[in-house]
Design a protein around this motif. Structure first.
Motif, PDB file in Angstrom:
ATOM      1  N   LEU A 194       1.014  -1.158   0.046  1.00 14.62           N
ATOM      2  CA  LEU A 194       0.109   0.092  -0.160  1.00 14.62           C
ATOM      3  C   LEU A 194       0.980   1.137   0.075  1.00 14.62           C
ATOM      4  O   LEU A 194       0.540   2.097  -0.491  1.00 14.62           O
ATOM      5  N   ILE A 195       1.886   1.187   0.810  1.00 19.77           N
ATOM      6  CA  ILE A 195       2.668   2.539   0.656  1.00 19.77           C
ATOM      7  C   ILE A 195       3.646   2.560  -0.511  1.00 19.77           C
ATOM      8  O   ILE A 195       3.551   3.764  -1.038  1.00 19.77           O
ATOM      9  N   CYS A 196       3.935   1.558  -1.148  1.00 23.08           N
ATOM     10  CA  CYS A 196       4.723   1.590  -2.307  1.00 23.08           C
ATOM     11  C   CYS A 196       3.837   2.156  -3.590  1.00 23.08           C
ATOM     12  O   CYS A 196       4.163   2.799  -4.298  1.00 23.08           O
ATOM     13  N   LEU A 197       2.296   1.465  -3.294  1.00 23.34           N
ATOM     14  CA  LEU A 197       1.516   1.987  -4.412  1.00 23.34           C
ATOM     15  C   LEU A 197       1.031   3.567  -3.957  1.00 23.34           C
ATOM     16  O   LEU A 197       1.086   4.110  -5.166  1.00 23.34           O
ATOM     17  N   VAL A 198       0.920   3.960  -3.063  1.00 30.02           N
ATOM     18  CA  VAL A 198       0.831   5.490  -2.704  1.00 30.02           C
ATOM     19  C   VAL A 198       1.846   6.283  -3.252  1.00 30.02           C
ATOM     20  O   VAL A 198       1.749   7.485  -3.920  1.00 30.02           O
ATOM     21  N   LEU A 199       3.065   5.991  -2.953  1.00 31.83           N
ATOM     22  CA  LEU A 199       4.267   6.654  -3.301  1.00 31.83           C
ATOM     23  C   LEU A 199       4.506   6.638  -4.976  1.00 31.83           C
ATOM     24  O   LEU A 199       4.783   7.599  -5.421  1.00 31.83           O
ATOM     25  N   ALA A 200       3.918   5.483  -5.485  1.00 31.58           N
ATOM     26  CA  ALA A 200       4.345   5.314  -7.011  1.00 31.58           C
ATOM     27  C   ALA A 200       3.154   6.259  -7.433  1.00 31.58           C
ATOM     28  O   ALA A 200       3.528   7.011  -8.588  1.00 31.58           O
ATOM     29  N   ALA A 201       2.075   6.402  -6.915  1.00 31.10           N
ATOM     30  CA  ALA A 201       0.812   7.306  -7.629  1.00 31.10           C
ATOM     31  C   ALA A 201       1.340   8.623  -7.550  1.00 31.10           C
ATOM     32  O   ALA A 201       1.030   9.499  -8.317  1.00 31.10           O
ATOM     33  N   LEU A 202       2.078   8.890  -6.299  1.00 32.28           N
ATOM     34  CA  LEU A 202       2.330  10.437  -5.848  1.00 32.28           C
ATOM     35  C   LEU A 202       3.715  10.722  -7.170  1.00 32.28           C
ATOM     36  O   LEU A 202       3.777  11.845  -7.668  1.00 32.28           O
ATOM     37  N   ALA A 203       4.349   9.648  -7.267  1.00 36.93           N
ATOM     38  CA  ALA A 203       5.673   9.938  -8.375  1.00 36.93           C
ATOM     39  C   ALA A 203       5.132   9.997  -9.773  1.00 36.93           C
ATOM     40  O   ALA A 203       5.378  10.894 -10.497  1.00 36.93           O
ATOM     41  N   ILE A 204       3.987   9.301  -9.971  1.00 38.81           N
ATOM     42  CA  ILE A 204       3.528   9.507 -11.405  1.00 38.81           C
ATOM     43  C   ILE A 204       2.763  10.982 -11.593  1.00 38.81           C
ATOM     44  O   ILE A 204       2.743  11.596 -12.646  1.00 38.81           O
ATOM     45  N   PHE A 205       1.957  11.199 -10.481  1.00 37.19           N
ATOM     46  CA  PHE A 205       1.358  12.574 -10.456  1.00 37.19           C
ATOM     47  C   PHE A 205       2.371  13.770 -10.700  1.00 37.19           C
ATOM     48  O   PHE A 205       2.213  14.463 -11.552  1.00 37.19           O
ATOM     49  N   SER A 206       3.451  13.500  -9.802  1.00 40.87           N
ATOM     50  CA  SER A 206       4.413  14.656 -10.081  1.00 40.87           C
ATOM     51  C   SER A 206       5.122  14.666 -11.494  1.00 40.87           C
ATOM     52  O   SER A 206       5.349  15.633 -12.194  1.00 40.87           O
ATOM     53  N   ALA A 207       5.265  13.394 -11.984  1.00 37.00           N
ATOM     54  CA  ALA A 207       5.860  13.446 -13.541  1.00 37.00           C
ATOM     55  C   ALA A 207       4.906  13.817 -14.362  1.00 37.00           C
ATOM     56  O   ALA A 207       5.228  14.327 -15.419  1.00 37.00           O
ATOM     57  N   ALA A 208       3.649  13.624 -14.255  1.00 33.91           N
ATOM     58  CA  ALA A 208       2.550  14.281 -15.211  1.00 33.91           C
ATOM     59  C   ALA A 208       2.384  15.463 -15.134  1.00 33.91           C
ATOM     60  O   ALA A 208       1.900  15.862 -15.984  1.00 33.91           O
ATOM     61  N   MET A 209       2.870  16.223 -14.180  1.00 32.78           N
ATOM     62  CA  MET A 209       2.717  17.589 -14.117  1.00 32.78           C
ATOM     63  C   MET A 209       3.898  18.401 -14.639  1.00 32.78           C
ATOM     64  O   MET A 209       3.765  19.636 -14.748  1.00 32.78           O
ATOM     65  N   THR A 210       4.835  17.628 -15.121  1.00 30.95           N
ATOM     66  CA  THR A 210       5.877  18.399 -16.037  1.00 30.95           C
ATOM     67  C   THR A 210       5.397  18.707 -17.190  1.00 30.95           C
ATOM     68  O   THR A 210       4.355  17.928 -17.871  1.00 30.95           O
ATOM     69  N   GLU A 211       6.158  19.372 -18.167  1.00 27.47           N
ATOM     70  CA  GLU A 211       6.063  19.481 -19.657  1.00 27.47           C
ATOM     71  C   GLU A 211       5.950  18.250 -20.427  1.00 27.47           C
ATOM     72  O   GLU A 211       5.209  17.816 -21.249  1.00 27.47           O
ATOM     73  N   LYS A 212       7.012  17.561 -20.099  1.00 28.86           N
ATOM     74  CA  LYS A 212       7.299  16.147 -20.742  1.00 28.86           C
ATOM     75  C   LYS A 212       6.005  15.066 -20.577  1.00 28.86           C
ATOM     76  O   LYS A 212       5.764  14.371 -21.089  1.00 28.86           O
ATOM     77  N   GLY A 213       5.839  15.189 -19.157  1.00 21.44           N
ATOM     78  CA  GLY A 213       4.657  14.371 -18.653  1.00 21.44           C
ATOM     79  C   GLY A 213       3.333  14.911 -19.331  1.00 21.44           C
ATOM     80  O   GLY A 213       2.639  13.807 -19.700  1.00 21.44           O
ATOM     81  N   LYS A 214       3.033  15.903 -19.474  1.00 19.78           N
ATOM     82  CA  LYS A 214       2.010  16.513 -20.084  1.00 19.78           C
ATOM     83  C   LYS A 214       1.904  15.979 -21.591  1.00 19.78           C
ATOM     84  O   LYS A 214       1.036  15.611 -22.053  1.00 19.78           O
ATOM     85  N   THR A 215       3.333  16.209 -22.295  1.00 15.96           N
ATOM     86  CA  THR A 215       3.428  15.729 -23.734  1.00 15.96           C
ATOM     87  C   THR A 215       2.969  14.479 -23.959  1.00 15.96           C
ATOM     88  O   THR A 215       2.626  13.806 -24.795  1.00 15.96           O
ATOM     89  N   PHE A 216       3.593  13.705 -22.742  1.00 16.48           N
ATOM     90  CA  PHE A 216       3.613  11.901 -22.708  1.00 16.48           C
ATOM     91  C   PHE A 216       1.959  11.658 -22.970  1.00 16.48           C
ATOM     92  O   PHE A 216       1.527  11.021 -23.359  1.00 16.48           O
ATOM     93  N   ILE A 217       1.316  12.351 -21.928  1.00 17.46           N
ATOM     94  CA  ILE A 217      -0.286  12.020 -21.665  1.00 17.46           C
ATOM     95  C   ILE A 217      -0.985  12.155 -22.817  1.00 17.46           C
ATOM     96  O   ILE A 217      -1.913  11.544 -23.190  1.00 17.46           O
ATOM     97  N   GLU A 218      -0.699  13.598 -23.628  1.00 17.32           N
ATOM     98  CA  GLU A 218      -1.306  13.954 -24.741  1.00 17.32           C
ATOM     99  C   GLU A 218      -0.908  12.635 -25.876  1.00 17.32           C
ATOM    100  O   GLU A 218      -1.828  12.513 -26.441  1.00 17.32           O
ATOM    101  N   PHE A 219       0.322  12.616 -25.936  1.00 18.55           N
ATOM    102  CA  PHE A 219       0.645  11.373 -26.956  1.00 18.55           C
ATOM    103  C   PHE A 219      -0.242   9.984 -26.630  1.00 18.55           C
ATOM    104  O   PHE A 219      -0.774   9.556 -27.502  1.00 18.55           O
ATOM    105  N   ALA A 220      -0.194   9.716 -25.400  1.00 17.94           N
ATOM    106  CA  ALA A 220      -0.837   8.463 -25.020  1.00 17.94           C
ATOM    107  C   ALA A 220      -2.329   8.436 -25.208  1.00 17.94           C
ATOM    108  O   ALA A 220      -3.125   7.606 -25.754  1.00 17.94           O
TER     109      ALA A 220
END
Length: 126
Positions: A46-72
C-alpha cells in the motif's frame, strides 16, 4: 523579456518536479529494502502504491509528462479507429502465410540441394 523569465521558471519547476519524482521512486526502493522484514507485506504494498501514484502525478505535471499524456491519449484514439480483422479473416491469412512459407522453404531447400550437388560435382571433377 517576461516570456524568457516565465520559460525559465517553468523549467526550474519542472526540474523540481522531476527531483520529487526521483526522490519518491528512491523512497520506494529504499523503504522496501530497509523495512522489508519488519513491516507487513500488505502495508508495504500500500505504501509503495501510494508513493508510486505520487511519483506518477508529479511526473505528469511536468511539460514532458503532459506531452506524454497527450501522446498516449492520441494513440488510444487512433487504436480505436483501427478496423480489426474477424476471426475468419485472421485464420485464412495465417493459413495462407503458412502455405507460402512452406512452399518457399521447400523451393529454397531444393535449390540448396541442387547447388550442393553441382559444387560437389565441380570440386570432385577438378
Amino acid at each position: 523579456m517576461s516570456a524568457i523569465h516565465t520559460e525559465s521558471s517553468k523549467s526550474s519547476l519542472d526540474g523540481l518536479k522531476w527531483v520529487i519524482t526521483v526522490l519518491l521512486l528512491v523512497a520506494i526502493i529504499a523503504g522496501n529494502y530497509i523495512y522489508g522484514e519488519s513491516v507487513h507485506i500488505i502495508a508495504r504494498i500500500l505504501i509503495c502504491l501510494v508513493l508510486a501514484a505520487l511519483a506518477i502525478f508529479s511526473a505528469a505535471m511536468t511539460e514532458k509528462g503532459k506531452t506524454f499524456i497527450e501522446f498516449a491519449t492520441d494513440a488510444r484514439s487512433e487504436v480505436r479507429k483501427v478496423v480489426w480483422p474477424t476471426r475468419q479473416e485472421t485464420v485464412q491469412t495465417t493459413l495462407i502465410i503458412l502455405a507460402v512459407s512452406t512452399i518457399v522453404g521447400l523451393i529454397l531447400w531444393g535449390l540448396d540441394g541442387i547447388f550442393v550437388r553441382v559444387i560437389e560435382y565441380i570440386t570432385t571433377a577438378i
